[in-house]
Scaffold this motif. Structure first.
Motif, mmCIF file in Angstrom:
data_model
loop_
_atom_site.group_PDB
_atom_site.id
_atom_site.type_symbol
_atom_site.label_atom_id
_atom_site.label_comp_id
_atom_site.label_asym_id
_atom_site.label_seq_id
_atom_site.Cartn_x
_atom_site.Cartn_y
_atom_site.Cartn_z
ATOM 1 N N GLY A 137 67.886 22.940 27.605
ATOM 2 C CA GLY A 137 69.049 22.249 28.135
ATOM 3 C C GLY A 137 69.056 22.058 29.633
ATOM 4 O O GLY A 137 70.107 21.820 30.234
ATOM 5 N N ARG A 138 67.871 22.142 30.238
ATOM 6 C CA ARG A 138 67.769 21.999 31.688
ATOM 7 C C ARG A 138 67.225 20.614 32.061
ATOM 8 O O ARG A 138 66.489 19.991 31.282
ATOM 9 C CB ARG A 138 66.840 23.068 32.261
ATOM 10 C CG ARG A 138 67.349 24.495 32.079
ATOM 11 C CD ARG A 138 68.612 24.737 32.897
ATOM 12 N NE ARG A 138 69.102 26.092 32.728
ATOM 13 C CZ ARG A 138 68.669 27.143 33.434
ATOM 14 N NH1 ARG A 138 67.745 26.992 34.363
ATOM 15 N NH2 ARG A 138 69.185 28.328 33.219
ATOM 16 N N PRO A 139 67.536 20.150 33.274
ATOM 17 C CA PRO A 139 66.966 18.888 33.752
ATOM 18 C C PRO A 139 65.495 19.066 34.120
ATOM 19 O O PRO A 139 65.039 20.204 34.344
ATOM 20 C CB PRO A 139 67.806 18.569 34.984
ATOM 21 C CG PRO A 139 68.259 19.906 35.484
ATOM 22 C CD PRO A 139 68.475 20.735 34.243
ATOM 23 N N PRO A 140 64.740 17.991 34.207
ATOM 24 C CA PRO A 140 63.320 18.098 34.567
ATOM 25 C C PRO A 140 63.131 18.431 36.045
ATOM 26 O O PRO A 140 64.000 18.194 36.879
ATOM 27 C CB PRO A 140 62.770 16.710 34.240
ATOM 28 C CG PRO A 140 63.950 15.795 34.365
ATOM 29 C CD PRO A 140 65.133 16.595 33.899
ATOM 30 N N VAL A 141 61.967 18.983 36.330
ATOM 31 C CA VAL A 141 61.552 19.271 37.705
ATOM 32 C C VAL A 141 60.554 18.192 38.127
ATOM 33 O O VAL A 141 59.626 17.880 37.373
ATOM 34 C CB VAL A 141 60.898 20.666 37.795
ATOM 35 C CG1 VAL A 141 60.380 20.929 39.202
ATOM 36 C CG2 VAL A 141 61.889 21.743 37.382
ATOM 37 N N PRO A 142 60.718 17.589 39.312
ATOM 38 C CA PRO A 142 59.770 16.564 39.756
ATOM 39 C C PRO A 142 58.340 17.096 39.838
ATOM 40 O O PRO A 142 58.123 18.259 40.193
ATOM 41 C CB PRO A 142 60.287 16.169 41.143
ATOM 42 C CG PRO A 142 61.730 16.575 41.150
ATOM 43 C CD PRO A 142 61.809 17.796 40.277
ATOM 44 N N ALA A 143 57.394 16.239 39.515
ATOM 45 C CA ALA A 143 55.988 16.640 39.496
ATOM 46 C C ALA A 143 55.545 17.213 40.835
ATOM 47 O O ALA A 143 54.776 18.188 40.878
ATOM 48 C CB ALA A 143 55.110 15.457 39.113
ATOM 49 N N GLU A 144 56.006 16.637 41.929
ATOM 50 C CA GLU A 144 55.567 17.118 43.237
ATOM 51 C C GLU A 144 56.056 18.535 43.486
ATOM 52 O O GLU A 144 55.373 19.333 44.136
ATOM 53 C CB GLU A 144 56.070 16.181 44.345
ATOM 54 C CG GLU A 144 55.362 16.372 45.676
ATOM 55 C CD GLU A 144 53.845 16.313 45.574
ATOM 56 O OE1 GLU A 144 53.184 17.162 46.212
ATOM 57 O OE2 GLU A 144 53.317 15.449 44.858
ATOM 58 N N ASP A 145 57.238 18.880 42.957
ATOM 59 C CA ASP A 145 57.732 20.247 43.099
ATOM 60 C C ASP A 145 56.891 21.216 42.262
ATOM 61 O O ASP A 145 56.629 22.348 42.675
ATOM 62 C CB ASP A 145 59.194 20.331 42.678
ATOM 63 C CG ASP A 145 60.126 19.614 43.645
ATOM 64 O OD1 ASP A 145 59.672 19.236 44.743
ATOM 65 O OD2 ASP A 145 61.307 19.419 43.291
ATOM 66 N N VAL A 146 56.484 20.770 41.082
ATOM 67 C CA VAL A 146 55.688 21.625 40.199
ATOM 68 C C VAL A 146 54.368 21.989 40.863
ATOM 69 O O VAL A 146 53.881 23.121 40.721
ATOM 70 C CB VAL A 146 55.457 20.932 38.842
ATOM 71 C CG1 VAL A 146 54.512 21.766 37.964
ATOM 72 C CG2 VAL A 146 56.783 20.725 38.120
ATOM 73 N N LEU B 209 50.832 20.246 33.297
ATOM 74 C CA LEU B 209 51.704 21.394 33.530
ATOM 75 C C LEU B 209 53.154 20.934 33.692
ATOM 76 O O LEU B 209 54.085 21.568 33.181
ATOM 77 C CB LEU B 209 51.259 22.164 34.762
ATOM 78 C CG LEU B 209 49.978 22.982 34.605
ATOM 79 C CD1 LEU B 209 49.475 23.453 35.963
ATOM 80 C CD2 LEU B 209 50.212 24.173 33.685
ATOM 81 N N THR B 210 53.340 19.828 34.396
ATOM 82 C CA THR B 210 54.691 19.282 34.580
ATOM 83 C C THR B 210 55.290 18.867 33.244
ATOM 84 O O THR B 210 56.457 19.155 32.959
ATOM 85 C CB THR B 210 54.654 18.080 35.535
ATOM 86 O OG1 THR B 210 54.131 18.499 36.803
ATOM 87 C CG2 THR B 210 56.045 17.496 35.742
#
Length: 226
Positions: free
Chosen positions: A37-46, A25-26
């Motif tokens: 054009g967005r930065p990634p979201v950390p897996a723990e936040d996902v 999902l991450t």
């Protein structure tokens, strides 16, 4: 092992309950965000964003990285889905002890169901790729009915598709425990899932730290209710 068991049906949430789907999902979310054009979201936040379906996950990912508009969601959603379909079980892992617990439940005549807010097609593909094509007696996804969890209708439908009877539900989030409460079905919460709050605040009938504890906990809940 005796065939009798105090529950006729045990239903399970999918993401964060049956399997750790967060890696895939991450990856899908961050792929879509990158295209936008967005930065990634950390897996723990996902992990704390999961539970309301893919569209809601993308909405939360956009909100976490800047402005969230429905136009961006419409643009990013097919990108997310196409990537996720191709990589739905690359990094997903079944939680320890689960297959053995499912085997023991089935041996005692219990029907097994999946009740998830993941779209039914995605859920079925994920389950198939995890080797569970014939494991569950029913699958109800987030788009199977006009409503989704925490409305009790999907859980009622999953139980009905298993032939009905006394049921229990296993999940990992407030959505799951609210669903069980709304359906008047005892709900066990796993402590290793994707909850957005401490699991002892979910209001579950019981908590388990490992699937080895599932059957003894179900039996204990039945005795307490007798």
């Amino acid at each position: 092992m005796p065939a009798d068991f105090p529950f006729d049906v045990v239903a399970f949430d999918l993401d964060g309950t049956l399997a750790d789907t967060a890696p895939d999902l991450t990856a899908a979310l961050n792929h879509a965000l990158g295209v936008l054009g967005r930065p990634p979201v950390p897996a723990e936040d996902v992990r704390h964003m999961v539970g309301h379906g893919a569209r809601a996950l993308l909405q939360k990912g956009l909100a976490a990285t800047g402005e969230m508009t429905e136009a961006l969601v419409e643009q990013g959603f097919p990108i997310f889905i196409d990537y996720y379909l191709d990589h739905i079980a690359d990094g997903t892992q079944i939680f320890p002890g689960l297959n053995a617990a499912l085997d023991r439940l089935a041996a005692r005549g219990v029907k097994l169901a999946v009740c998830t807010n993941k779209a039914e097609g995605l859920a079925r593909r994920c389950i198939d790729q995890l080797g569970w094509a014939d494991r569950f007696d029913a699958l109800v996804g987030g788009d199977t009915l006009p409503v989704r969890k925490p409305d009790p209708a999907p859980l009622f439908e999953a139980i009905a598709r298993c032939g009905g009877g006394r049921a229990a539900y296993v999940g990992d989030s407030i959505t799951d425990t609210d669903t069980g409460r709304n359906a008047n079905v005892p709900t066990i919460a796993v402590t290793f899932g994707f909850s957005d709050r401490p699991v002892d605040q979910l209001g579950a009938a019981a908590l388990i730290d490992h699937f080895d504890d599932l059957i003894p906990t179900l039996e204990r809940l039945a005795r307490a209710a007798a």
